[in-house]
Design an enzyme around this catalytic site. Sequence first.
Site, short mmCIF file in Angstrom:
data_model
loop_
_atom_site.label_atom_id
_atom_site.label_comp_id
_atom_site.label_asym_id
_atom_site.label_seq_id
_atom_site.Cartn_x
_atom_site.Cartn_y
_atom_site.Cartn_z
N PRO A 101 0.80 -1.20 0.00
CA PRO A 101 0.00 0.00 0.00
C PRO A 101 0.84 1.26 0.00
O PRO A 101 1.64 1.49 0.90
CB PRO A 101 -0.81 -0.11 1.27
CG PRO A 101 -0.75 -1.54 1.64
CD PRO A 101 0.54 -2.02 1.15
N GLU A 102 0.63 2.05 -1.00
CA GLU A 102 1.19 3.39 -1.06
C GLU A 102 0.03 4.35 -0.82
O GLU A 102 -1.06 3.91 -0.48
CB GLU A 102 1.85 3.61 -2.44
CG GLU A 102 2.86 2.52 -2.78
CD GLU A 102 3.53 2.69 -4.13
OE1 GLU A 102 3.65 3.84 -4.58
OE2 GLU A 102 3.93 1.68 -4.73
N LYS B 60 1.69 6.68 4.62
CA LYS B 60 1.12 5.34 4.47
C LYS B 60 0.57 4.79 5.79
O LYS B 60 0.24 3.61 5.87
CB LYS B 60 2.18 4.39 3.91
CG LYS B 60 2.73 4.82 2.54
CD LYS B 60 3.96 4.04 2.13
CE LYS B 60 4.63 4.67 0.92
NZ LYS B 60 5.96 4.09 0.64
N ARG C 103 15.63 -1.57 -5.15
CA ARG C 103 14.23 -1.68 -5.57
C ARG C 103 14.15 -1.79 -7.08
O ARG C 103 14.86 -1.08 -7.80
CB ARG C 103 13.41 -0.45 -5.12
CG ARG C 103 13.65 -0.02 -3.68
CD ARG C 103 13.26 -1.09 -2.68
NE ARG C 103 11.88 -1.51 -2.82
CZ ARG C 103 10.83 -0.83 -2.37
NH1 ARG C 103 10.99 0.29 -1.73
NH2 ARG C 103 9.62 -1.30 -2.54
#
Length: 289
Positions: A2-3, A54, A279
């Site tokens: 979740p962003e 977040k 990432r």
Amino acid sequence: MPELPEVETIRRGLENRVVGATIASIDVRAPKIFEGKPEDVIGHEITGVERHGKLLVFLLTGGNVLTVHLKMTGQLIWQPAADSQAEPVMGGHPEESYLHNLPHKHTHVVLKLSDGSTIFFNDLRKFGRMSVVPASNFNDLAFVQKLGPEPLEADFTRKYLQEQLQKRPRTVVKSFLLDQANIAGLGNIYADESLFRAAILPNRLSGSLTTGESNNLFDAIQETLELALMYGGSSEKDYVNAIGDKGTYLKIANVYHRTGKDCNRCNAGVIERIKIGGRSTHFCPICQH
DNA sequence: CACTTGACCTGTCCGC
DNA sequence: TGCGGACAGGTCAAGT
């Protein structure tokens, strides 16, 4: 997972369903996941649901707040009382059993509310946390103190972004976007999508961006997040909103998880994937500069 | 200061 | 079919 768009979608889904209800009971099935004493919030009314970056925050009477961070695979799923006629049972996706028969083996906390509805906190990887925090201490939490401005609110400005980029001139711009101290709520998907929209290569140094590029990035961040909110966020795998529905942003994503596909914009490039700061990072090598 | 790696966890996918 | 490795939306701590 979740962003900002996903957490905000969950927040909106919860806000109009749980505000005004009282927490009747808390079943902590995985002790590591729940920090604080359940009895400090049981019997207290939920007066609001906030999002800070977040982080989700349930405002409560009685002097405490309940914070929830979903990290990579956390879910907060609300289900109405069993005898409720007003709400549908679930959002859908009956083929996916992990949304049903709640609680299941990845359900770590179950909140029962006074109206008979239930909030399930599921998290496959167990990175997420639910914490009881005195309301008076909330703003002193290290996590909250470090958060930069909300990208869709007024304190995020073109001037701020440009100044902040110049304060971290040697940082790669992709990493800059992921640092919650610069902007609260961007994560791996929307950092890549924003850089594509701004036509900026993710491995550029922050200090090398021109004023025009910085402004383009500002617009791209806001447009990307607003679009993602309209699509209910991105469900790569685990994300669902407060009633179990997936988000559909990835159907219109330009670069994220599109490695090897043709660029939607220039039609000349093929989307590449590289690692930046550990990432995975996706971009078009032709039309991002 | 900036960057890298590992840790936290479980599951899925891909190549052999 | 099985096995090992890479990889997954986030954050934090420690080392270079």
